[in-house]
Design an enzyme around this catalytic site. Sequence first.
Site, PDB file in Angstrom:
ATOM      1  N   ASP A  61     -16.271 -27.699  34.631  1.00  0.00           N
ATOM      2  CA  ASP A  61     -17.388 -27.311  33.764  1.00  0.00           C
ATOM      3  C   ASP A  61     -18.524 -28.325  33.862  1.00  0.00           C
ATOM      4  O   ASP A  61     -19.699 -27.979  33.883  1.00  0.00           O
ATOM      5  CB  ASP A  61     -16.921 -27.232  32.301  1.00  0.00           C
ATOM      6  CG  ASP A  61     -16.020 -26.035  32.074  1.00  0.00           C
ATOM      7  OD1 ASP A  61     -15.746 -25.317  33.061  1.00  0.00           O
ATOM      8  OD2 ASP A  61     -15.585 -25.824  30.924  1.00  0.00           O
ATOM      9  N   ASP A  65     -22.340 -27.581  34.767  1.00  0.00           N
ATOM     10  CA  ASP A  65     -23.467 -27.922  33.890  1.00  0.00           C
ATOM     11  C   ASP A  65     -24.502 -28.753  34.635  1.00  0.00           C
ATOM     12  O   ASP A  65     -25.708 -28.623  34.425  1.00  0.00           O
ATOM     13  CB  ASP A  65     -22.972 -28.722  32.674  1.00  0.00           C
ATOM     14  CG  ASP A  65     -22.143 -27.841  31.756  1.00  0.00           C
ATOM     15  OD1 ASP A  65     -22.198 -26.605  31.919  1.00  0.00           O
ATOM     16  OD2 ASP A  65     -21.430 -28.390  30.886  1.00  0.00           O
ATOM     17  N   SER A 110     -18.769  11.773  26.638  1.00  0.00           N
ATOM     18  CA  SER A 110     -17.565  11.207  26.024  1.00  0.00           C
ATOM     19  C   SER A 110     -16.345  11.821  26.701  1.00  0.00           C
ATOM     20  O   SER A 110     -16.477  12.673  27.576  1.00  0.00           O
ATOM     21  CB  SER A 110     -17.569  11.462  24.525  1.00  0.00           C
ATOM     22  OG  SER A 110     -17.762  12.820  24.300  1.00  0.00           O
ATOM     23  N   GLU A 142      -6.991   4.271  34.647  1.00  0.00           N
ATOM     24  CA  GLU A 142      -7.571   2.983  34.250  1.00  0.00           C
ATOM     25  C   GLU A 142      -7.248   2.728  32.782  1.00  0.00           C
ATOM     26  O   GLU A 142      -7.115   3.684  32.017  1.00  0.00           O
ATOM     27  CB  GLU A 142      -9.113   3.036  34.378  1.00  0.00           C
ATOM     28  CG  GLU A 142      -9.616   3.396  35.746  1.00  0.00           C
ATOM     29  CD  GLU A 142     -11.124   3.696  35.750  1.00  0.00           C
ATOM     30  OE1 GLU A 142     -11.791   3.513  34.708  1.00  0.00           O
ATOM     31  OE2 GLU A 142     -11.612   4.121  36.810  1.00  0.00           O
ATOM     32  N   LYS A 144      -8.083   2.140  28.988  1.00  0.00           N
ATOM     33  CA  LYS A 144      -9.249   2.533  28.181  1.00  0.00           C
ATOM     34  C   LYS A 144      -9.590   1.360  27.264  1.00  0.00           C
ATOM     35  O   LYS A 144      -8.875   1.076  26.297  1.00  0.00           O
ATOM     36  CB  LYS A 144      -8.945   3.784  27.362  1.00  0.00           C
ATOM     37  CG  LYS A 144     -10.169   4.288  26.615  1.00  0.00           C
ATOM     38  CD  LYS A 144      -9.894   5.636  25.975  1.00  0.00           C
ATOM     39  CE  LYS A 144     -11.146   6.210  25.335  1.00  0.00           C
ATOM     40  NZ  LYS A 144     -11.730   5.378  24.300  1.00  0.00           N
ATOM     41  N   GLU A 204     -18.034  -1.121  29.632  1.00  0.00           N
ATOM     42  CA  GLU A 204     -17.619  -1.322  28.255  1.00  0.00           C
ATOM     43  C   GLU A 204     -17.773  -2.797  27.930  1.00  0.00           C
ATOM     44  O   GLU A 204     -17.151  -3.643  28.580  1.00  0.00           O
ATOM     45  CB  GLU A 204     -16.134  -0.908  28.189  1.00  0.00           C
ATOM     46  CG  GLU A 204     -15.653  -0.475  26.879  1.00  0.00           C
ATOM     47  CD  GLU A 204     -16.144   0.909  26.483  1.00  0.00           C
ATOM     48  OE1 GLU A 204     -16.820   1.598  27.271  1.00  0.00           O
ATOM     49  OE2 GLU A 204     -15.858   1.280  25.337  1.00  0.00           O
ATOM     50  N   LYS A 320      -8.898   9.939  35.743  1.00  0.00           N
ATOM     51  CA  LYS A 320     -10.074  10.549  36.372  1.00  0.00           C
ATOM     52  C   LYS A 320      -9.644  11.143  37.700  1.00  0.00           C
ATOM     53  O   LYS A 320      -8.852  10.522  38.426  1.00  0.00           O
ATOM     54  CB  LYS A 320     -11.146   9.480  36.645  1.00  0.00           C
ATOM     55  CG  LYS A 320     -11.628   8.762  35.412  1.00  0.00           C
ATOM     56  CD  LYS A 320     -12.540   7.591  35.757  1.00  0.00           C
ATOM     57  CE  LYS A 320     -12.871   6.845  34.472  1.00  0.00           C
ATOM     58  NZ  LYS A 320     -13.653   5.633  34.710  1.00  0.00           N
ATOM     59  N   LYS A 344      -4.507   8.763  24.794  1.00  0.00           N
ATOM     60  CA  LYS A 344      -4.536   7.694  23.799  1.00  0.00           C
ATOM     61  C   LYS A 344      -3.132   7.170  23.483  1.00  0.00           C
ATOM     62  O   LYS A 344      -2.160   7.923  23.517  1.00  0.00           O
ATOM     63  CB  LYS A 344      -5.149   8.222  22.484  1.00  0.00           C
ATOM     64  CG  LYS A 344      -6.613   8.624  22.599  1.00  0.00           C
ATOM     65  CD  LYS A 344      -7.500   7.448  22.777  1.00  0.00           C
ATOM     66  CE  LYS A 344      -8.342   7.034  21.642  1.00  0.00           C
ATOM     67  NZ  LYS A 344      -9.034   7.747  20.752  1.00  0.00           N
ATOM     68  N   CYS A 441     -10.946 -13.744 -12.751  1.00  0.00           N
ATOM     69  CA  CYS A 441     -11.753 -14.374 -13.799  1.00  0.00           C
ATOM     70  C   CYS A 441     -11.390 -13.895 -15.204  1.00  0.00           C
ATOM     71  O   CYS A 441     -11.893 -14.437 -16.184  1.00  0.00           O
ATOM     72  CB  CYS A 441     -13.241 -14.147 -13.540  1.00  0.00           C
ATOM     73  SG  CYS A 441     -13.782 -12.477 -13.911  1.00  0.00           S
TER      74      CYS A 441
HETATM   75  S1  IVH Z   1     -15.123   6.667  31.984  1.00  0.00           S
HETATM   76  C1  IVH Z   1     -17.356  10.697  30.646  1.00  0.00           C
HETATM   77  N1  IVH Z   1     -13.441   4.698  31.885  1.00  0.00           N
HETATM   78  O1  IVH Z   1     -14.427   5.482  26.393  1.00  0.00           O
HETATM   79  C2  IVH Z   1     -17.177   9.346  30.175  1.00  0.00           C
HETATM   80  N2  IVH Z   1     -14.622   5.237  29.939  1.00  0.00           N
HETATM   81  O2  IVH Z   1     -14.382   8.089  24.787  1.00  0.00           O
HETATM   82  C3  IVH Z   1     -16.685   8.533  31.302  1.00  0.00           C
HETATM   83  N3  IVH Z   1     -14.131   3.789  28.042  1.00  0.00           N
HETATM   84  O3  IVH Z   1     -17.768   6.090  26.023  1.00  0.00           O
HETATM   85  C4  IVH Z   1     -16.177   7.311  30.795  1.00  0.00           C
HETATM   86  N4  IVH Z   1     -12.682   2.520  29.057  1.00  0.00           N
HETATM   87  O4  IVH Z   1     -17.285   3.876  27.050  1.00  0.00           O
HETATM   88  C5  IVH Z   1     -14.323   5.433  31.196  1.00  0.00           C
HETATM   89  N5  IVH Z   1     -11.931   2.962  31.967  1.00  0.00           N
HETATM   90  C6  IVH Z   1     -12.808   3.683  31.294  1.00  0.00           C
HETATM   91  C7  IVH Z   1     -13.104   3.431  29.952  1.00  0.00           C
HETATM   92  C8  IVH Z   1     -14.028   4.238  29.294  1.00  0.00           C
HETATM   93  C9  IVH Z   1     -13.317   2.752  27.923  1.00  0.00           C
HETATM   94  C10 IVH Z   1     -14.985   4.351  26.965  1.00  0.00           C
HETATM   95  C11 IVH Z   1     -16.338   4.791  27.445  1.00  0.00           C
HETATM   96  C12 IVH Z   1     -16.601   6.099  26.771  1.00  0.00           C
HETATM   97  C13 IVH Z   1     -15.437   6.266  25.881  1.00  0.00           C
HETATM   98  C14 IVH Z   1     -15.068   7.730  25.887  1.00  0.00           C
END
Ligand code: IVH
Length: 696
Positions: A61, A65, A110, A142, A144, A204, A320, A344, A441
């Site tokens: 570090d 710096d 979303s 991935e 979330k 994110e 995805k 979820k 109190c």
């Molecule tokens: S892909 C169509 N990948 O979750 C949206 N989103 O509920 C494509 N999020 O607003 C998003 N991890 O900000 C994607 N690995 C990930 C994610 C992710 C968190 C968030 C994202 C989005 C929300 C959707």
Amino acid sequence: MPLKLGECFLFHKAKIIRQFNIKFGVFMEKRDAKQIINELKEKINTHNYRYYVLDDPEISDAKFDDLQRKLERLEQEFPELVTPDSPTQRVGAPPLEKFDAVRHSIPMLSLANAIDEQEVREFDQRIKKILNTTKDVQYIAEPKVDGVAVELVYDRGRLTAGSSRGDGVLGEDITQNIRTIKSIPLRLIGKENEVPELLEVRGEVYLGTKDFQKLNMQRKENGESLFANPRNAAAGSLRQLDSTMTAMRPLNIFCHGIGIVRGRSFDNQLETLNHFVRWGLKVIPDIAICKNLEEIFHYYKRMTERRDDLGYEIDGIVLKVNSLKLQERLGTISRSPRWALAFKFLPKQETTKIKKIEVQVGRTGALTPVAIMEPVRIGGVEVSRATLHNLDEIEKKDIRIGDTVVVQRAGDVIPEVVKVIETKRKGDEEKFSMPELCPVCGAEVFRPKDEAVHRCLGLSCPARLKEAIKHFASKRAMAIDGLGDKLVAQLTERGLVKNVADLYYIRMEQLADLERMAEKSALNLLESIEKSKETSLQRLIYALGIRHVGEHISKILANSFRNIECLINTSEDDLMRIHEIGPEVAKSIVKSFSQKDNIRVIERLKEAGVRYPEKEYAKENRLDHMTFVFTGKLNLFTRDEAKEKVEEFGGKISSSVSSKTTYVVVGDDPGTKAEKARRIGVQMITEDDFKKLLER
Ligand code: IVH
């Protein structure tokens, strides 16, 4: 790949040149400076990338710096060589008044949610049907991340803008704050022809679990409110209008998608993410390609097991379709892409036993019952307390002391009791009732009608004191300057101020004893306290912080009462005769003044010299103590004008006739009010009489 840079040559050269400058008092040539600055920038960027993105630093570090300082000095000497992508330029923009709105060129969508395997199967079937195939589709899975969605714009490799998601179409321009996040490169790694002409990156922003705990600990020490979870903390930090505040929060990013891209194309999501890594953008680890549903479920299970050890919060996995061509074919439906799904996690739950129920008093005086439980580990954290919210909630769930219950942490710091396991009841469980007196109190506890929350009526309750003082001193109340959060915390914690009146009895030597209190600021504070004594009745009433008595009601009260003593001695009925004062407000005022300690505070304020001009009664208050009721149509005034006149001259208006009514003013076609007045013997006058009263 991180660039490998030349080692000592650079320092050596910089050193020699600086020595030369000092010795001969001449300036370095701009051409040389530019080259050194560029080399330093690249070196710092690379180390920054290794430290914040790869989590694999190569130098100490201190050395880092040192590089940063060298660059700063050179840039100071040659300000014209400072560019926006210089690592010295992460903070420095002046605070904003508000964030500008920005339109996302492609809406930020979303995700559809699944909570069990069946819903994931249905998602997969839907996709196969639309693609008209029976073959397995390749997915990328991935984690979330539980953070805040943002978009970054890179124009020929340089970060030019950053925005929040907003409603998906319009977001906020938070570029200044985005620039302070160290894992976001101000410039992508690679030569101009290696980076896209335009790249919109989506990701994110999050706060790591440890950093979140540290932040909350600091806030607790400073007497500030705590964030419920890392997501709220990240969101709050990103919404600071002053980017130097954001810069103090160790925010981080994981990039996971794209908006518009020009000058480059990708075949699939994995390839996109691999390019992100190459360009220095931070991508979440633990990504997997899943060839079928079984692999997806296996991945989900793995991540469920690992979620507590990651160092950041994740609340599920995102699936995805890997191929971007197939994504395009699948398209979007009702604001979510058909090609992606959030699977979820279930909230983290455990069972344990309630040992007792304590009552906490919050900063606003709200009483919250808290279950004290046998300690249990939920999601890697030991839990022994859970909020029960309020009495209604306890009754609804029929929670009793001694019950075995299911407790859940839904990402938030404070766990909650989900339900009672009734089969475990033995019969010796005890029902809970709210205390009648505040446990902190001893003032009366009051539950306003139609509200779920019980509240302490003590205006000086230690639990509420810090907030009460801050409110009392605020600009529109007593306007005492210089009473910041930290000072209020010190004054209350050392017991120097136990109620708002104590502020007027603080002495210089007490202030001098406090940490970080210079003599000058102490003098300024005392002067400001002294100045605040000269006030108005409206400000004083407002400053007391009585529930439901905001600025507007305070003004009405100040116009209706000659002084604070008159207000203290009034009744709920009298208060309700005043236009705009309803039963809830009236009750709150009378209840508050029924507490001895509250009255004592007001007396001590007066003794300390707090004063305000009382209304001049001779001329202007000719209707003082009179209450008017109007009935029938008036000809000389509109109803509103008549009301205004009465209030102007210190009288009160009521909508119904009672023994407390002084006059009923009877217009044309009077209604039942005239009848009632006759029945109970209240004096009735004509509109002319009323006019004479005003002109008297
Ligand atoms: S892909 C169509 N990948 O979750 C949206 N989103 O509920 C494509 N999020 O607003 C998003 N991890 O900000 C994607 N690995 C990930 C994610 C992710 C968190 C968030 C994202 C989005 C929300 C959707």
